[in-house]
Design an enzyme around this catalytic site. Structure first.
Site, PDB file in Angstrom:
ATOM      1  N   GLU A   1      48.030  61.284  55.224  1.00  0.00           N
ATOM      2  CA  GLU A   1      49.303  60.551  55.289  1.00  0.00           C
ATOM      3  C   GLU A   1      49.059  59.414  56.261  1.00  0.00           C
ATOM      4  O   GLU A   1      48.715  59.646  57.419  1.00  0.00           O
ATOM      5  CB  GLU A   1      50.400  61.518  55.744  1.00  0.00           C
ATOM      6  CG  GLU A   1      51.787  60.984  55.581  1.00  0.00           C
ATOM      7  CD  GLU A   1      52.328  60.519  56.892  1.00  0.00           C
ATOM      8  OE1 GLU A   1      52.195  59.305  57.156  1.00  0.00           O
ATOM      9  OE2 GLU A   1      52.868  61.334  57.636  1.00  0.00           O
TER      10      GLU A   1
ATOM     11  N   CYS B   1      55.798  57.241  61.232  1.00  0.00           N
ATOM     12  CA  CYS B   1      55.292  56.731  59.953  1.00  0.00           C
ATOM     13  C   CYS B   1      56.424  56.189  59.098  1.00  0.00           C
ATOM     14  O   CYS B   1      56.194  55.385  58.195  1.00  0.00           O
ATOM     15  CB  CYS B   1      54.512  57.795  59.214  1.00  0.00           C
ATOM     16  SG  CYS B   1      55.205  59.416  59.409  1.00  0.00           S
TER      17      CYS B   1
END
Ligand code: NAP
Length: 528
Positions: free
Chosen positions: A264, A301
């Site tokens: 990720e 993120c």
């Protein structure tokens, strides 16, 4: 107590000579603890132990694995203030964040335990035999999910608890039946050691095989690379930079036996502001955006980094309010001087691009390692032609793009890289009116948000945290929520297998009472 040693299964080990320290970014000084980087031998021992542990652990029942996960949660909580203060000293994050993230980590472990206790996650699928079928008889086939084997997990810098040692990757892999070897993040090796001690105690208390969990220290890329290329490692979980994630992905694919890497990575999380949001609610949305952008010093993120709107006086006014809101917010400390330096360099590089101008910038003085927020603006055509501006600056930074038309807005969305999230601010009518924009956005993202902000990732089964590359290396999977378990399993079919020799999940009598797909019908009944 922090020893600085590696956990090789249940044993502490420090045979290497490479030593490193973590850093307190608030005090701007190294922490006192010294950590021993894992050696080649220690890496190999940890993997061999994990491989041996797998031979038993893969057959442990859901109830046994659930007890292990629930005990890890209790042992983490039992570490109390020592764990919280270590987290703060190694990340610069405030205690409130440490408590919140610990709560999330515990909740994640318990959510996987609940999933295992219920048991239907294995996707048991049964097609019973039809010996009389014409022109040929049909065999009995029964399929379910089985664990892959030992998994290497890379602790992330920005979530020392929730995406690190006992975070979502570890919890989901252990739940699936896979032993885990964590490559702890060098910025919070002490936090990782403490959490590892909790996992190790829990493993011993619940009778797990030695090697079901190991934790390796490292301050460079050698340990991670050795792990990824080790032939007995069967999968990788990673959260971090695009550079790091893609390097590990390539390495894993160059092995004689390629293995999956679930990385990720970066995202700029575009937010599209339609005219109704600009007209009616510009103050509220500009303030919400500013708060979301500043959360955790922008080190999420899902941090929003791009606003797309149609050039207008309303967009000008939105930018004014955004600027004022941002100038009032106090900067906060970043995780590490290196991350702060990356942020400053990224901000400078994008500020030096042609045709950008400043919307807002924090100009006051701050302590060392504090992130001063900045927002730039540019017109749509220049944004389209300069892909450098499409890249993430990790920290409180955003760009507003003033598009000439809806057509240009669509072109920009289509040119963006894959994203974790995409947000629409507007009305329900605008969603139908601009369905092409919505569709273009949906094709780029893992989660599409209406009238909200992208930060705040709910941990639940319907969450999708992962999007088209480079947001993640495999957009079919999520790293948050209980579906994350699906990354660490593979289906196996049993053909014409005797009922007694089948796993409980596939037996006629359905002793676990799980939901199964039997002859195309979902049911938790037994097969008569
Ligand atoms: P990183 O540099 O990607 O490192 C993450 C982990 O992967 C570290 O343990 C690192 O090991 C390891 N690693 C990196 N490259 C590797 C390689 N080629 N081979 C083997 N291992 C490798 O991320 P970070 O340290 O967390 O932060 C650096 C930057 O990443 C940030 O400034 C930010 O831009 C970005 N980041 C993004 C997100 C996001 O969610 N989008 C999250 C965190 C960080 P060593 O450190 O031991 O070398």
């Amino acid at each position: 107590m922090i020893t600085g040693k590696n956990y090789i299964g249940n044993n502490l080990s420090a045979v290497g000579s490479e030593i490193f320290k973590t850093f307190d970014p608030q005090q701007n000084q190294p922490n006192a603890w010294e950590f021993y980087e894992a050696t080649h031998d220690e890496i190999d021992q940890a993997v061999q132990l994990a491989h041996e542990a797998f031979q038993q652990y893969c057959f442990f029942s859901g109830i046994e694995k659930a007890q292990f996960l629930r005990t890890i949660a209790l042992e983490i909580e039992a570490l109390g203030d020592v764990l919280l203060s270590t987290y703060c000293k190694e990340s610069g994050l405030p205690q409130g964040r440490a408590i919140g993230e610990r709560g999330r980590t515990i909740a994640q472990l318990n959510a996987f335990a609940t999933l295992l206790e219920e048991g239907s996650w294995v996707d048991a699928t049964i097609d019973t035999a039809q010996p009389d079928r014409q022109p040929s008889p049909k065999v009995d086939l029964r399929k379910m999910l089985f664990p892959l084997g030992p998994i290497a997990v890379f602790g992330s810098s920005n979530f020392p608890f929730a995406f690190s040692t006992a975070g979502g990757d570890t919890a989901s892999a252990l739940a699936a039946g896979c032993p885990v070897i964590v490559k702890s993040h060098p910025m919070h090796a002490g936090t990782s050691e403490l959490v590892s001690s909790a996992i190790t105690i829990a493993a011993q208390k619940t009778g797990m095989p030695n090697g079901v969990f190991s934790n390796l220290n490292s301050k460079g890329i050698m340990v991670g690379q050795k792990l990824v290329i080790h032939p007995l490692i069967k999968g990788v979980g990673f959260t971090g930079s695009i550079k790091g994630g893609t390097a590990l992905y390539k390495l894993a694919n160059e092995r004689d036996e390629p293995i999956p890497v679930f990385a990720e990575m970066g995202s700029i999380n575009p937010v599209i502001v339609f005219s109704s949001a600009l007209k009616k609610e510009k103050e509220a949305w500009a303030t919400s955006y500013a708060n979301s952008m500043m959360l955790g010093a922008g080190q999420f993120c899902t941090n929003p980094g791009l606003i797309l709107g149609i050039k207008s006086e309303d967009l000008d006014r939105f930018m004014e309010v955004l600027g004022k809101a941002l100038e009032k917010l106090e900067p906060s400390c970043m995780l590490h001087p290196d991350i702060h330096t990356n942020f400053e360099n990224g901000k400078r590089t994008l500020s030096e691009q042609a045709d950008v101008s400043i919307v807002a910038e924090y100009r006051g003085d701050t302590n060392r390692n504090y992130a001063k927020q900045k927002v730039l603006k540019i017109d749509g055509a220049n944004f389209l032609s300069n892909t450098r501006l499409h890249q993430e600056v990790f920290g409180p930074f955003s760009i507003v793009v003033e598009c000439e038309s809806i057509r240009e807005l669509k072109q920009i969305i289509q040119k963006l890289d894959g994203q974790l999230t995409g947000t629409i601010l507007g009305s329900e009518n605008e969603i139908s009116e601009h369905s092409q924009i919505v569709n273009a956005l949906q094709n780029k993202v893992g989660r599409i948000i209406f009238n909200g902000v992208p930060t705040g990732v709910e941990v639940c089964p319907s969450m999708q945290h992962g999007g088209p590359f480079p947001a993640s290396t495999d957009s079919r999977f999520t790293s948050v929520g209980t579906s994350a378990i699906k990354r660490w399993v593979r289906p196996v079919s049993y053909q014409n297998w005797p009922n007694n020799a089948l796993p409980d999940e596939l037996k006629d009598e359905n002793p676990l009472r799980i939901m199964r797909l039997v002859n195309t019908i979902h049911t938790n009944a037994s097969i008569l």
